[in-house]
Scaffold this motif. Structure first.
Motif, mmCIF file in Angstrom:
data_model
loop_
_atom_site.group_PDB
_atom_site.id
_atom_site.type_symbol
_atom_site.label_atom_id
_atom_site.label_comp_id
_atom_site.label_asym_id
_atom_site.label_seq_id
_atom_site.Cartn_x
_atom_site.Cartn_y
_atom_site.Cartn_z
ATOM 1 N N PHE A 203 29.225 33.351 36.442
ATOM 2 C CA PHE A 203 29.688 34.522 35.698
ATOM 3 C C PHE A 203 29.073 35.796 36.255
ATOM 4 C CE2 PHE A 203 29.023 37.465 32.072
ATOM 5 C CZ PHE A 203 30.347 37.780 31.823
ATOM 6 N N GLY A 204 27.816 35.750 36.628
ATOM 7 C CA GLY A 204 27.171 36.911 37.225
ATOM 8 C C GLY A 204 27.820 37.320 38.535
ATOM 9 N N ARG A 205 28.180 36.338 39.338
ATOM 10 C CA ARG A 205 28.873 36.656 40.596
ATOM 11 C C ARG A 205 30.256 37.241 40.319
ATOM 12 N NH1 ARG A 205 26.280 31.751 41.837
ATOM 13 N NH2 ARG A 205 28.163 30.537 41.375
ATOM 14 N N SER A 206 30.885 36.779 39.250
ATOM 15 C CA SER A 206 32.191 37.344 38.886
ATOM 16 C C SER A 206 32.050 38.796 38.441
ATOM 17 C CB SER A 206 32.820 36.513 37.759
ATOM 18 O OG SER A 206 33.047 35.183 38.164
ATOM 19 N N LEU A 207 30.973 39.112 37.726
ATOM 20 C CA LEU A 207 30.731 40.492 37.309
ATOM 21 C C LEU A 207 30.664 41.423 38.515
ATOM 22 C CD1 LEU A 207 27.972 40.048 34.555
ATOM 23 C CD2 LEU A 207 30.379 40.614 34.198
ATOM 24 N N VAL A 208 29.884 41.018 39.510
ATOM 25 C CA VAL A 208 29.704 41.852 40.704
ATOM 26 C C VAL A 208 31.015 41.946 41.479
ATOM 27 C CG1 VAL A 208 28.434 42.091 42.860
ATOM 28 C CG2 VAL A 208 27.262 41.290 40.812
ATOM 29 N N ALA A 209 31.762 40.850 41.556
ATOM 30 C CA ALA A 209 33.031 40.867 42.280
ATOM 31 C C ALA A 209 34.029 41.831 41.635
ATOM 32 C CB ALA A 209 33.613 39.459 42.330
ATOM 33 N N VAL A 210 34.084 41.831 40.310
ATOM 34 C CA VAL A 210 34.978 42.749 39.597
ATOM 35 C C VAL A 210 34.535 44.192 39.805
ATOM 36 C CG1 VAL A 210 35.774 43.456 37.314
ATOM 37 C CG2 VAL A 210 35.684 41.033 37.910
ATOM 38 N N ARG A 211 33.228 44.412 39.797
ATOM 39 C CA ARG A 211 32.713 45.770 40.029
ATOM 40 C C ARG A 211 33.073 46.274 41.415
ATOM 41 N NH1 ARG A 211 26.555 46.130 41.309
ATOM 42 N NH2 ARG A 211 27.488 45.214 43.189
ATOM 43 N N ASP A 212 32.945 45.418 42.423
ATOM 44 C CA ASP A 212 33.159 45.857 43.797
ATOM 45 C C ASP A 212 34.637 46.084 44.109
ATOM 46 O OD1 ASP A 212 30.449 45.737 44.205
ATOM 47 O OD2 ASP A 212 30.479 43.752 45.142
ATOM 48 N N ASP A 213 35.496 45.168 43.678
ATOM 49 C CA ASP A 213 36.925 45.303 43.989
ATOM 50 C C ASP A 213 37.713 44.433 43.026
ATOM 51 O OD1 ASP A 213 39.520 45.314 45.083
ATOM 52 O OD2 ASP A 213 38.744 45.635 47.104
ATOM 53 N N GLU A 214 38.409 45.048 42.091
ATOM 54 C CA GLU A 214 39.148 44.288 41.091
ATOM 55 C C GLU A 214 40.316 43.520 41.717
ATOM 56 O OE1 GLU A 214 40.378 46.467 37.708
ATOM 57 O OE2 GLU A 214 38.398 47.313 37.268
ATOM 58 N N VAL A 215 40.974 44.126 42.699
ATOM 59 C CA VAL A 215 42.118 43.453 43.326
ATOM 60 C C VAL A 215 41.659 42.206 44.060
ATOM 61 C CG1 VAL A 215 43.971 43.696 45.009
ATOM 62 C CG2 VAL A 215 43.381 45.628 43.514
ATOM 63 N N ALA A 216 40.588 42.335 44.838
ATOM 64 C CA ALA A 216 40.065 41.175 45.559
ATOM 65 C C ALA A 216 39.568 40.105 44.599
ATOM 66 C CB ALA A 216 38.937 41.617 46.492
ATOM 67 N N ALA A 217 38.952 40.522 43.492
ATOM 68 C CA ALA A 217 38.479 39.553 42.510
ATOM 69 C C ALA A 217 39.649 38.812 41.878
ATOM 70 C CB ALA A 217 37.656 40.268 41.437
ATOM 71 N N ARG A 218 40.714 39.536 41.591
ATOM 72 C CA ARG A 218 41.889 38.896 40.997
ATOM 73 C C ARG A 218 42.517 37.912 41.975
ATOM 74 N NH1 ARG A 218 43.998 43.200 39.646
ATOM 75 N NH2 ARG A 218 43.243 43.330 37.493
#
Length: 356
Positions: A203-218
Protein backbone atom coordinates in the motif's frame (compact mmCIF):
# COMPACT_ATOMS: atom_id res chain seq x y z
CA UNK A 1 -2.67 -29.68 1.68
CA UNK A 2 -0.27 -27.59 3.77
CA UNK A 3 -1.20 -27.79 7.47
CA UNK A 4 1.16 -25.01 8.51
CA UNK A 5 -0.04 -21.39 8.56
CA UNK A 6 1.44 -19.10 5.91
CA UNK A 7 4.42 -17.07 7.07
CA UNK A 8 5.49 -13.59 6.13
CA UNK A 9 8.10 -13.28 3.40
CA UNK A 10 11.59 -12.78 4.80
CA UNK A 11 11.98 -9.09 3.82
CA UNK A 12 8.61 -8.10 5.27
CA UNK A 13 9.20 -10.11 8.44
CA UNK A 14 12.64 -8.53 8.92
CA UNK A 15 11.17 -5.05 8.39
CA UNK A 16 8.50 -5.66 11.01
CA UNK A 17 11.05 -6.98 13.50
CA UNK A 18 13.33 -4.02 12.86
CA UNK A 19 10.51 -1.54 13.44
CA UNK A 20 9.47 -3.35 16.62
CA UNK A 21 13.06 -3.22 17.88
CA UNK A 22 13.36 0.50 17.12
CA UNK A 23 10.00 1.17 18.81
CA UNK A 24 11.02 -0.79 21.91
CA UNK A 25 14.35 1.05 22.11
CA UNK A 26 12.63 4.41 21.70
CA UNK A 27 10.09 3.49 24.39
CA UNK A 28 12.83 2.61 26.88
CA UNK A 29 14.74 5.80 26.08
CA UNK A 30 11.67 7.98 26.45
CA UNK A 31 10.64 6.20 29.64
CA UNK A 32 13.97 7.07 31.21
CA UNK A 33 13.72 10.61 29.86
CA UNK A 34 10.39 11.22 31.59
CA UNK A 35 12.01 10.47 34.95
CA UNK A 36 14.73 13.07 34.33
CA UNK A 37 12.51 15.92 33.10
CA UNK A 38 10.71 18.54 35.15
CA UNK A 39 6.89 18.36 35.20
CA UNK A 40 6.48 21.18 32.67
CA UNK A 41 8.98 19.56 30.28
CA UNK A 42 7.09 16.29 30.58
CA UNK A 43 3.93 18.14 29.61
CA UNK A 44 5.72 19.60 26.60
CA UNK A 45 6.95 16.14 25.65
CA UNK A 46 3.39 14.85 25.86
CA UNK A 47 2.15 17.72 23.68
CA UNK A 48 4.84 16.98 21.12
CA UNK A 49 3.74 13.31 21.06
CA UNK A 50 0.13 14.37 20.44
CA UNK A 51 1.18 16.63 17.58
CA UNK A 52 3.36 13.84 16.19
CA UNK A 53 0.29 11.66 15.63
CA UNK A 54 -1.17 14.39 13.40
CA UNK A 55 2.06 15.34 11.58
CA UNK A 56 2.88 11.70 10.86
CA UNK A 57 -0.55 11.14 9.35
CA UNK A 58 -0.31 14.33 7.32
CA UNK A 59 3.13 13.24 6.09
CA UNK A 60 1.59 10.07 4.70
CA UNK A 61 -1.20 12.01 3.00
CA UNK A 62 0.72 14.97 1.59
CA UNK A 63 4.31 13.78 1.44
CA UNK A 64 3.75 10.23 0.22
CA UNK A 65 0.43 10.50 -1.61
CA UNK A 66 0.60 14.11 -2.82
CA UNK A 67 -2.81 15.25 -1.51
CA UNK A 68 -2.65 18.74 -0.04
CA UNK A 69 -4.76 19.14 3.09
CA UNK A 70 -5.41 22.44 4.86
CA UNK A 71 -8.04 20.96 7.15
CA UNK A 72 -6.21 18.61 9.49
CA UNK A 73 -6.80 20.95 12.41
CA UNK A 74 -10.51 20.27 11.92
CA UNK A 75 -9.91 16.51 12.03
CA UNK A 76 -8.00 16.98 15.28
CA UNK A 77 -10.96 18.97 16.60
CA UNK A 78 -13.25 16.06 15.69
CA UNK A 79 -11.17 13.69 17.80
CA UNK A 80 -10.85 16.18 20.65
CA UNK A 81 -14.60 16.86 20.93
CA UNK A 82 -15.34 13.14 20.70
CA UNK A 83 -13.06 12.49 23.68
CA UNK A 84 -14.54 15.41 25.63
CA UNK A 85 -18.16 14.37 25.08
CA UNK A 86 -17.55 10.70 25.80
CA UNK A 87 -15.36 11.28 28.87
CA UNK A 88 -17.93 13.66 30.35
CA UNK A 89 -20.77 11.25 29.61
CA UNK A 90 -18.90 8.36 31.24
CA UNK A 91 -18.00 10.56 34.19
CA UNK A 92 -21.64 11.59 34.70
CA UNK A 93 -22.62 7.92 34.60
CA UNK A 94 -20.09 7.12 37.33
CA UNK A 95 -17.54 5.44 35.08
CA UNK A 96 -14.21 7.23 35.24
CA UNK A 97 -11.27 4.85 35.30
CA UNK A 98 -8.18 4.25 33.23
CA UNK A 99 -10.11 2.07 30.79
CA UNK A 100 -12.32 5.02 29.82
CA UNK A 101 -9.30 6.77 28.28
CA UNK A 102 -8.77 3.85 25.90
CA UNK A 103 -12.45 3.78 24.99
CA UNK A 104 -12.59 7.54 24.39
CA UNK A 105 -9.41 7.59 22.29
CA UNK A 106 -10.64 4.63 20.25
CA UNK A 107 -13.93 6.45 19.68
CA UNK A 108 -12.01 9.56 18.60
CA UNK A 109 -10.12 7.50 16.03
CA UNK A 110 -13.34 5.90 14.74
CA UNK A 111 -15.23 9.20 14.41
CA UNK A 112 -12.28 10.98 12.78
CA UNK A 113 -11.89 8.02 10.40
CA UNK A 114 -15.53 8.29 9.37
CA UNK A 115 -15.21 12.04 8.79
CA UNK A 116 -11.97 11.46 6.90
CA UNK A 117 -13.66 8.89 4.67
CA UNK A 118 -16.34 11.40 3.69
CA UNK A 119 -13.75 14.09 3.02
CA UNK A 120 -11.55 11.61 1.16
CA UNK A 121 -14.38 10.58 -1.18
CA UNK A 122 -14.77 14.20 -2.24
CA UNK A 123 -11.03 14.93 -2.26
CA UNK A 124 -10.36 12.00 -4.59
CA UNK A 125 -12.30 13.86 -7.30
CA UNK A 126 -10.43 17.15 -6.84
CA UNK A 127 -6.96 18.30 -7.83
CA UNK A 128 -4.66 21.23 -7.15
CA UNK A 129 -6.27 24.44 -5.88
CA UNK A 130 -9.72 22.84 -5.80
CA UNK A 131 -8.51 20.26 -3.28
CA UNK A 132 -6.78 22.95 -1.22
CA UNK A 133 -9.93 25.09 -1.27
CA UNK A 134 -12.13 22.19 -0.20
CA UNK A 135 -9.92 21.22 2.76
CA UNK A 136 -9.65 24.91 3.66
CA UNK A 137 -13.45 25.05 3.86
CA UNK A 138 -13.39 21.99 6.13
CA UNK A 139 -10.89 23.76 8.42
CA UNK A 140 -13.30 26.70 8.73
CA UNK A 141 -16.61 24.84 8.91
CA UNK A 142 -15.84 22.14 11.50
CA UNK A 143 -14.79 24.53 14.33
CA UNK A 144 -17.76 26.74 13.43
CA UNK A 145 -20.10 23.83 14.17
CA UNK A 146 -19.04 24.02 17.82
CA UNK A 147 -20.19 27.62 18.05
CA UNK A 148 -23.40 26.97 16.12
CA UNK A 149 -24.56 24.08 18.31
CA UNK A 150 -23.54 25.69 21.57
CA UNK A 151 -26.04 23.59 23.51
CA UNK A 152 -23.88 20.54 22.86
CA UNK A 153 -20.40 21.99 22.45
CA UNK A 154 -20.73 25.05 24.75
CA UNK A 155 -19.82 27.56 22.05
CA UNK A 156 -16.57 29.51 22.20
CA UNK A 157 -15.99 28.60 25.84
CA UNK A 158 -15.67 24.96 24.93
CA UNK A 159 -15.95 21.88 27.09
CA UNK A 160 -14.04 20.65 30.08
CA UNK A 161 -12.74 17.08 29.91
CA UNK A 162 -13.17 14.71 32.85
CA UNK A 163 -9.82 12.94 33.19
CA UNK A 164 -9.14 10.24 35.80
CA UNK A 165 -6.03 10.43 37.99
CA UNK A 166 -3.00 8.19 37.34
CA UNK A 167 -3.48 4.53 38.24
CA UNK A 168 -3.23 3.85 41.96
CA UNK A 169 -0.52 1.25 41.30
CA UNK A 170 1.88 4.09 40.39
CA UNK A 171 1.60 5.59 43.87
CA UNK A 172 -0.25 8.52 45.37
CA UNK A 173 2.61 10.95 44.71
CA UNK A 174 3.22 9.97 41.09
CA UNK A 175 3.58 13.16 38.98
CA UNK A 176 0.51 13.71 36.83
CA UNK A 177 2.55 15.25 33.98
CA UNK A 178 4.67 12.09 33.77
CA UNK A 179 1.52 10.00 33.44
CA UNK A 180 0.32 12.33 30.69
CA UNK A 181 3.65 11.91 28.90
CA UNK A 182 3.41 8.13 29.13
CA UNK A 183 -0.11 8.15 27.71
CA UNK A 184 0.71 10.47 24.80
CA UNK A 185 4.02 8.76 24.00
CA UNK A 186 2.28 5.37 23.87
CA UNK A 187 -0.14 6.73 21.29
CA UNK A 188 2.63 8.36 19.27
CA UNK A 189 4.86 5.27 19.27
CA UNK A 190 1.96 3.05 18.21
CA UNK A 191 1.11 5.48 15.42
CA UNK A 192 4.70 5.62 14.18
CA UNK A 193 5.03 1.82 14.30
CA UNK A 194 1.87 1.26 12.28
CA UNK A 195 2.68 3.96 9.73
CA UNK A 196 6.28 2.80 9.31
CA UNK A 197 5.07 -0.71 8.45
CA UNK A 198 2.32 0.67 6.24
CA UNK A 199 4.79 2.80 4.28
CA UNK A 200 7.00 -0.26 3.67
CA UNK A 201 4.06 -2.36 2.49
CA UNK A 202 2.49 -2.71 -0.93
CA UNK A 203 0.00 0.00 0.00
CA UNK A 204 2.86 2.38 0.75
CA UNK A 205 4.37 1.74 -2.66
CA UNK A 206 0.96 2.40 -4.21
CA UNK A 207 0.78 5.74 -2.39
CA UNK A 208 4.09 6.86 -3.87
CA UNK A 209 3.16 5.57 -7.33
CA UNK A 210 -0.08 7.57 -7.32
CA UNK A 211 1.79 10.66 -6.14
CA UNK A 212 4.42 10.39 -8.87
CA UNK A 213 2.15 9.63 -11.84
CA UNK A 214 -1.53 8.75 -11.62
CA UNK A 215 -1.72 7.57 -15.24
CA UNK A 216 1.23 5.22 -14.85
CA UNK A 217 -0.16 3.95 -11.55
CA UNK A 218 -3.52 3.25 -13.16
CA UNK A 219 -1.82 1.37 -16.01
CA UNK A 220 0.07 -0.67 -13.41
CA UNK A 221 -3.25 -1.87 -11.98
CA UNK A 222 -3.47 0.47 -8.98
CA UNK A 223 -6.94 1.77 -8.10
CA UNK A 224 -6.04 5.47 -7.84
CA UNK A 225 -9.24 6.78 -6.26
CA UNK A 226 -9.39 4.01 -3.66
CA UNK A 227 -5.74 4.58 -2.75
CA UNK A 228 -6.34 8.29 -2.27
CA UNK A 229 -9.42 7.72 -0.13
CA UNK A 230 -7.58 5.19 2.05
CA UNK A 231 -4.70 7.64 2.45
CA UNK A 232 -7.14 10.27 3.71
CA UNK A 233 -8.78 7.75 6.04
CA UNK A 234 -5.46 6.70 7.62
CA UNK A 235 -4.34 10.31 7.95
CA UNK A 236 -7.66 11.33 9.53
CA UNK A 237 -7.42 8.50 12.06
CA UNK A 238 -3.97 9.73 13.12
CA UNK A 239 -5.26 13.31 13.41
CA UNK A 240 -8.22 12.15 15.48
CA UNK A 241 -5.90 10.36 17.89
CA UNK A 242 -3.69 13.44 18.14
CA UNK A 243 -6.68 15.68 18.84
CA UNK A 244 -8.00 13.29 21.46
CA UNK A 245 -4.64 13.24 23.22
CA UNK A 246 -4.51 17.04 23.19
CA UNK A 247 -7.96 17.14 24.80
CA UNK A 248 -6.78 14.86 27.59
CA UNK A 249 -3.61 16.90 28.11
CA UNK A 250 -5.33 20.30 28.21
CA UNK A 251 -8.45 18.88 29.95
CA UNK A 252 -10.51 21.27 27.86
CA UNK A 253 -11.59 21.68 24.24
CA UNK A 254 -12.57 24.91 22.47
CA UNK A 255 -12.90 25.97 18.81
CA UNK A 256 -10.06 28.47 19.17
CA UNK A 257 -7.59 25.66 19.85
CA UNK A 258 -8.28 24.10 16.43
CA UNK A 259 -8.46 27.11 14.15
CA UNK A 260 -7.21 27.45 10.59
CA UNK A 261 -3.85 28.56 11.98
CA UNK A 262 -3.29 25.09 13.45
CA UNK A 263 -3.89 23.48 10.05
CA UNK A 264 -1.35 25.83 8.47
CA UNK A 265 1.13 25.10 11.26
CA UNK A 266 0.76 21.36 10.71
CA UNK A 267 1.39 21.69 6.99
CA UNK A 268 4.41 23.94 7.45
CA UNK A 269 5.74 21.63 10.18
CA UNK A 270 5.96 18.60 7.89
CA UNK A 271 7.56 20.70 5.13
CA UNK A 272 10.20 22.09 7.50
CA UNK A 273 10.79 18.69 9.10
CA UNK A 274 11.10 16.91 5.78
CA UNK A 275 8.19 16.23 3.45
CA UNK A 276 7.58 12.53 2.86
CA UNK A 277 9.64 11.35 5.84
CA UNK A 278 8.18 10.03 9.09
CA UNK A 279 11.36 11.14 10.84
CA UNK A 280 10.69 14.62 9.46
CA UNK A 281 7.28 14.50 11.17
CA UNK A 282 9.12 14.20 14.50
CA UNK A 283 11.10 17.38 13.81
CA UNK A 284 7.91 19.14 12.77
CA UNK A 285 6.09 18.14 15.96
CA UNK A 286 9.05 19.35 18.05
CA UNK A 287 8.93 22.68 16.24
CA UNK A 288 5.21 23.04 16.96
CA UNK A 289 5.94 22.76 20.68
CA UNK A 290 9.06 24.93 20.67
CA UNK A 291 7.47 27.76 18.67
CA UNK A 292 5.28 29.20 21.48
CA UNK A 293 8.27 29.27 23.84
CA UNK A 294 10.36 31.02 21.22
CA UNK A 295 7.64 33.61 20.56
CA UNK A 296 7.21 34.26 24.29
CA UNK A 297 10.97 34.66 24.69
CA UNK A 298 11.15 37.17 21.84
CA UNK A 299 8.30 39.28 23.21
CA UNK A 300 9.95 39.31 26.65
CA UNK A 301 13.21 40.59 25.19
CA UNK A 302 11.46 43.51 23.46
CA UNK A 303 10.47 46.54 25.53
CA UNK A 304 6.81 46.74 24.53
CA UNK A 305 3.61 47.74 26.23
CA UNK A 306 1.43 44.87 27.52
CA UNK A 307 -1.22 45.43 24.81
CA UNK A 308 1.33 45.45 21.97
CA UNK A 309 3.17 42.46 23.45
CA UNK A 310 -0.07 40.47 23.65
CA UNK A 311 -0.98 41.31 20.06
CA UNK A 312 2.52 40.50 18.85
CA UNK A 313 2.66 37.22 20.72
CA UNK A 314 -0.59 36.15 19.08
CA UNK A 315 0.70 36.79 15.55
CA UNK A 316 4.40 36.15 16.01
CA UNK A 317 4.31 32.32 15.81
CA UNK A 318 2.93 32.37 12.27
CA UNK A 319 5.55 34.94 11.21
CA UNK A 320 8.38 32.93 12.77
CA UNK A 321 7.06 29.75 11.15
CA UNK A 322 6.91 31.48 7.76
CA UNK A 323 10.44 32.85 8.05
CA UNK A 324 11.72 29.43 9.15
CA UNK A 325 9.99 27.82 6.19
CA UNK A 326 11.62 30.25 3.75
CA UNK A 327 15.08 29.74 5.26
CA UNK A 328 14.74 25.95 5.27
CA UNK A 329 13.55 25.87 1.66
CA UNK A 330 16.58 27.91 0.61
CA UNK A 331 19.22 26.19 2.73
CA UNK A 332 17.77 22.66 2.88
CA UNK A 333 15.00 21.98 0.32
CA UNK A 334 14.56 18.48 1.79
CA UNK A 335 13.80 19.88 5.25
CA UNK A 336 15.63 19.15 8.47
CA UNK A 337 15.61 15.39 7.89
CA UNK A 338 16.87 15.83 4.34
CA UNK A 339 19.72 18.00 5.60
CA UNK A 340 20.67 15.44 8.23
CA UNK A 341 20.54 12.65 5.65
CA UNK A 342 22.78 14.63 3.33
CA UNK A 343 25.25 15.38 6.13
CA UNK A 344 25.28 11.69 7.04
CA UNK A 345 26.08 10.68 3.47
CA UNK A 346 28.88 13.24 3.32
CA UNK A 347 30.33 11.97 6.61
CA UNK A 348 30.24 8.35 5.41
CA UNK A 349 31.82 9.30 2.10
CA UNK A 350 34.56 11.22 3.87
CA UNK A 351 35.19 8.34 6.24
CA UNK A 352 35.36 5.78 3.42
CA UNK A 353 37.71 8.07 1.47
CA UNK A 354 40.05 8.35 4.45
CA UNK A 355 40.08 4.61 4.99
CA UNK A 356 40.69 4.02 1.28
Amino acid sequence: MNAFPPTLPAPRRSTLLRHLAVTAAAALLLLGLTYGLAPFRNYQLATMAAYLCATAGLTLLTGLNGQLSLGHGALMATGAYTVALLQNALGDAGFLGGWTLIVSLAAAVVVATAVGAVIGLVAARLRGPYLAGFTLAVAVVVPAIATTFDGVFNGEQGLGVAVPPPPAALGASFPYERWQAWLALAGALLTMLLLANLVRSRFGRSLVAVRDDEVAARLAGIHVARTQVLAFVVSAACAGLGGGLLALLAQSVSPGAFSLTLSLFLLMAIVIGGLGSLAGAVWGAALLVALPDLSHLLTERLALSPAVAQRLEGNLPLAVFGITLIVVMIVAPGGVQGLLRRLGRSARLSWSTRRG
